[in-house]
Scaffold this motif. Structure first.
Motif, PDB file in Angstrom:
ATOM      1  N   ALA A  11       0.629  -1.506  -0.099  1.00 40.43           N
ATOM      2  CA  ALA A  11      -0.040  -0.106   0.368  1.00 40.43           C
ATOM      3  C   ALA A  11       1.263   1.001  -0.272  1.00 40.43           C
ATOM      4  O   ALA A  11       1.513   1.468   0.322  1.00 40.43           O
ATOM      5  N   PHE A  12       0.149   2.306  -0.502  1.00 42.36           N
ATOM      6  CA  PHE A  12       1.368   3.703  -0.839  1.00 42.36           C
ATOM      7  C   PHE A  12       0.854   5.078  -0.957  1.00 42.36           C
ATOM      8  O   PHE A  12      -0.774   4.556  -1.310  1.00 42.36           O
ATOM      9  N   GLY A  13       1.185   5.086   0.088  1.00 43.03           N
ATOM     10  CA  GLY A  13       0.618   7.368   0.326  1.00 43.03           C
ATOM     11  C   GLY A  13       1.057   8.058   0.121  1.00 43.03           C
ATOM     12  O   GLY A  13       2.226   8.081   0.300  1.00 43.03           O
ATOM     13  N   THR A  14       0.820   9.046   0.084  1.00 45.89           N
ATOM     14  CA  THR A  14       1.135  10.828  -0.154  1.00 45.89           C
ATOM     15  C   THR A  14      -0.003  11.376   0.806  1.00 45.89           C
ATOM     16  O   THR A  14      -0.706  11.903   0.432  1.00 45.89           O
ATOM     17  N   VAL A  15       0.970  12.470   1.075  1.00 43.73           N
ATOM     18  CA  VAL A  15      -0.002  13.975   2.118  1.00 43.73           C
ATOM     19  C   VAL A  15       1.178  14.405   1.549  1.00 43.73           C
ATOM     20  O   VAL A  15       2.581  14.925   1.620  1.00 43.73           O
ATOM     21  N   ILE A  16       0.055  15.844   1.007  1.00 43.88           N
ATOM     22  CA  ILE A  16       0.989  16.801   0.641  1.00 43.88           C
ATOM     23  C   ILE A  16       0.527  18.163   1.939  1.00 43.88           C
ATOM     24  O   ILE A  16      -0.799  18.539   1.879  1.00 43.88           O
ATOM     25  N   LEU A  17       1.226  18.646   1.872  1.00 44.13           N
ATOM     26  CA  LEU A  17       0.978  20.125   3.192  1.00 44.13           C
ATOM     27  C   LEU A  17       1.308  21.293   2.187  1.00 44.13           C
ATOM     28  O   LEU A  17       2.966  21.799   2.388  1.00 44.13           O
ATOM     29  N   LEU A  18       0.945  22.391   1.588  1.00 44.59           N
ATOM     30  CA  LEU A  18       1.189  23.423   1.529  1.00 44.59           C
ATOM     31  C   LEU A  18       1.047  24.898   2.367  1.00 44.59           C
ATOM     32  O   LEU A  18      -0.435  24.751   3.099  1.00 44.59           O
ATOM     33  N   GLY A  19       1.689  25.458   2.401  1.00 42.56           N
ATOM     34  CA  GLY A  19       1.632  26.565   3.177  1.00 42.56           C
ATOM     35  C   GLY A  19       2.332  26.596   4.795  1.00 42.56           C
ATOM     36  O   GLY A  19       2.815  26.944   5.508  1.00 42.56           O
ATOM     37  N   ASP A  20       2.563  25.385   5.201  1.00 44.28           N
ATOM     38  CA  ASP A  20       3.550  24.957   5.973  1.00 44.28           C
ATOM     39  C   ASP A  20       4.186  24.004   6.352  1.00 44.28           C
ATOM     40  O   ASP A  20       3.454  22.398   5.395  1.00 44.28           O
ATOM     41  N   ALA A  21       4.168  23.203   7.356  1.00 45.49           N
ATOM     42  CA  ALA A  21       5.831  22.294   7.311  1.00 45.49           C
ATOM     43  C   ALA A  21       5.839  21.952   8.156  1.00 45.49           C
ATOM     44  O   ALA A  21       6.737  22.040   9.659  1.00 45.49           O
ATOM     45  N   PRO A  22       4.589  21.080   9.271  1.00 44.92           N
ATOM     46  CA  PRO A  22       4.359  20.688  10.811  1.00 44.92           C
ATOM     47  C   PRO A  22       5.461  19.593  10.750  1.00 44.92           C
ATOM     48  O   PRO A  22       5.813  18.982  12.691  1.00 44.92           O
ATOM     49  N   PHE A  23       6.294  18.248   9.981  1.00 47.13           N
ATOM     50  CA  PHE A  23       7.085  17.487  10.720  1.00 47.13           C
ATOM     51  C   PHE A  23       8.140  17.659  10.103  1.00 47.13           C
ATOM     52  O   PHE A  23       8.393  18.221   9.419  1.00 47.13           O
ATOM     53  N   PRO A  24       9.720  16.864  10.832  1.00 47.29           N
ATOM     54  CA  PRO A  24      10.063  17.101  10.868  1.00 47.29           C
ATOM     55  C   PRO A  24      11.299  16.274   9.738  1.00 47.29           C
ATOM     56  O   PRO A  24       9.830  15.687   8.821  1.00 47.29           O
ATOM     57  N   ASP A  25      11.973  17.234   8.600  1.00 48.65           N
ATOM     58  CA  ASP A  25      12.555  16.269   7.704  1.00 48.65           C
ATOM     59  C   ASP A  25      12.769  15.131   7.910  1.00 48.65           C
ATOM     60  O   ASP A  25      13.411  14.808   9.575  1.00 48.65           O
ATOM     61  N   GLY A  26      12.422  13.639   7.031  1.00 52.58           N
ATOM     62  CA  GLY A  26      12.930  13.052   7.602  1.00 52.58           C
ATOM     63  C   GLY A  26      11.955  11.720   8.102  1.00 52.58           C
ATOM     64  O   GLY A  26      11.047  11.660   7.767  1.00 52.58           O
ATOM     65  N   PRO A  27      12.989   9.909   8.491  1.00 54.00           N
ATOM     66  CA  PRO A  27      11.962   8.790   8.925  1.00 54.00           C
ATOM     67  C   PRO A  27      10.735  10.060  10.071  1.00 54.00           C
ATOM     68  O   PRO A  27      10.936  10.323  10.453  1.00 54.00           O
ATOM     69  N   LEU A  28       9.262   9.202   8.962  1.00 53.56           N
ATOM     70  CA  LEU A  28       8.989   9.793  10.625  1.00 53.56           C
ATOM     71  C   LEU A  28       8.424   8.273  10.847  1.00 53.56           C
ATOM     72  O   LEU A  28       8.250   6.511  10.634  1.00 53.56           O
ATOM     73  N   ASP A  29       8.033   8.187  12.616  1.00 50.57           N
ATOM     74  CA  ASP A  29       7.611   6.688  13.689  1.00 50.57           C
ATOM     75  C   ASP A  29       6.261   6.316  13.025  1.00 50.57           C
ATOM     76  O   ASP A  29       5.024   6.787  13.804  1.00 50.57           O
ATOM     77  N   LEU A  30       5.969   5.563  11.936  1.00 52.89           N
ATOM     78  CA  LEU A  30       4.292   5.214  12.218  1.00 52.89           C
ATOM     79  C   LEU A  30       4.808   3.532  11.603  1.00 52.89           C
ATOM     80  O   LEU A  30       5.481   2.970  10.987  1.00 52.89           O
ATOM     81  N   PRO A  31       3.571   3.518  12.341  1.00 54.58           N
ATOM     82  CA  PRO A  31       3.792   1.724  12.570  1.00 54.58           C
ATOM     83  C   PRO A  31       3.037   0.421  11.881  1.00 54.58           C
ATOM     84  O   PRO A  31       2.447   1.282  10.374  1.00 54.58           O
ATOM     85  N   ASP A  32       4.488   0.130  11.082  1.00 53.75           N
ATOM     86  CA  ASP A  32       4.119  -0.763  10.130  1.00 53.75           C
ATOM     87  C   ASP A  32       3.882  -0.457   9.087  1.00 53.75           C
ATOM     88  O   ASP A  32       3.353  -0.325   7.595  1.00 53.75           O
ATOM     89  N   ALA A  33       4.799   0.760   9.064  1.00 48.65           N
ATOM     90  CA  ALA A  33       4.600   1.655   7.503  1.00 48.65           C
ATOM     91  C   ALA A  33       6.404   2.493   8.002  1.00 48.65           C
ATOM     92  O   ALA A  33       6.840   2.888   8.258  1.00 48.65           O
ATOM     93  N   TYR A  34       6.484   2.436   6.510  1.00 46.05           N
ATOM     94  CA  TYR A  34       7.740   3.684   5.675  1.00 46.05           C
ATOM     95  C   TYR A  34       7.654   5.129   5.474  1.00 46.05           C
ATOM     96  O   TYR A  34       7.187   4.790   4.320  1.00 46.05           O
ATOM     97  N   ALA A  35       8.155   5.034   6.440  1.00 52.22           N
ATOM     98  CA  ALA A  35       7.136   6.726   5.978  1.00 52.22           C
ATOM     99  C   ALA A  35       8.285   7.774   6.008  1.00 52.22           C
ATOM    100  O   ALA A  35       9.596   7.769   6.685  1.00 52.22           O
TER     101      ALA A  35
END
Length: 256
Positions: free
Chosen positions: A197-221
């Motif tokens: 399964a594959f997903g994309t999240v695009i955030l425009l006008g804001d950058a609330p997450f740190p760049d780099g890997p995110l801790d999401l269970p059973d997913a590489y993000a």
């Protein structure tokens, strides 16, 4: 839609009501859609949550859905879904299903389009187009994800998504085009990690997450800046459709 003559089956205009909160100012809804009244989960100053509901929760071969949503200046809208959308296959004629979204966020508006992932039946063919016009000071969040219904042989299916973000002067500031075949998805599932399964999240006008890997269970993000530093993009590869759905929900919760 900007490039489609037909009237959208769902057309919404949301803006500030006399009480200062966001409300649906006008609507046009046709079969197969229904639309309950929006609700304010965050109180008067929070975003209006709108949940369009589709009869059967399925995109059928030959369907061409068209949606148009405008959020007026200073208003905030969260578009969510009641569950995953099933994309059906046409085994005999190979017809595709199409889903188009024309989104407009006026000055200072917040528009967050956060549907659950699409689920492709074996052999399903889906084409979608999302256009967003972003005025100065507006912010937007766009979710886009998919998985196969279950492991099956290649039946000639595919998935294609074209996302175009423009400014108020109609200048393209971001374009996101993705295409994958059913054979590709089968091959990905055999790689180490077994992503299906594959997903994309695009955030425009804001950058609330740190760049780099995110801790999401059973997913590489991982999160990174968009071209031109207009915002942030998060790429997700998950082991299952359920894991992608949980990743979307975790990101959605972090934004509220």
């Amino acid at each position: 839609m900007k490039d489609i003559a037909e009237t959208p089956q769902v057309a919404l205009t949301c803006g500030l009501a006399p009480d200062g909160g966001t409300a649906i100012l006008s609507r046009h809804v046709e079969w197969p859609w229904s639309l309950p009244r929006g609700f304010r989960r965050g109180g008067l100053t929070g975003a209006l949550t709108v949940l369009p509901q589709c009869a059967g929760a399925a995109l059928l071969p030959g369907d061409h859905w068209r949606h148009a949503v405008t959020v007026k200046a200073g208003a905030g809208v969260d578009l969510i879904s009641a569950g995953a959308l099933m994309i059906h296959a046409d085994r005999k004629r190979g017809r595709e299903g199409r889903s188009d979204w024309d989104l407009v966020a006026e000055a200072g508006a917040i528009l967050r389009h956060m549907p659950d992932p699409n689920v492709l039946m074996p052999g399903a063919r889906m084409r979608q187009r999302i256009t967003l016009t972003l005025a100065p000071g507006a912010r937007a969040v766009l979710f886009d994800g998919f998985c196969r219904q279950f492991a099956a042989p290649d039946l000639g299916g595919w998935w294609q998504s074209d996302m175009i973000v423009s400014d108020a002067a109609n200048k393209v500031i971001l374009r996101e085009r993705q295409h994958v075949t059913e054979a590709d998805l089968i091959a990905f599932a055999t790689l180490p990690g077994g992503t299906t399964a594959f997903g994309t999240v695009i955030l425009l006008g804001d950058a609330p997450f740190p760049d780099g890997p995110l801790d999401l269970p059973d997913a590489y993000a991982a999160a990174g800046q968009t071209r031109g530093n207009t915002g942030q993009v998060i790429r997700i590869a998950a082991k299952t459709g359920g894991a992608l759905d949980r990743a979307f929900r975790q990101i959605r919760a972090a934004l509220t």
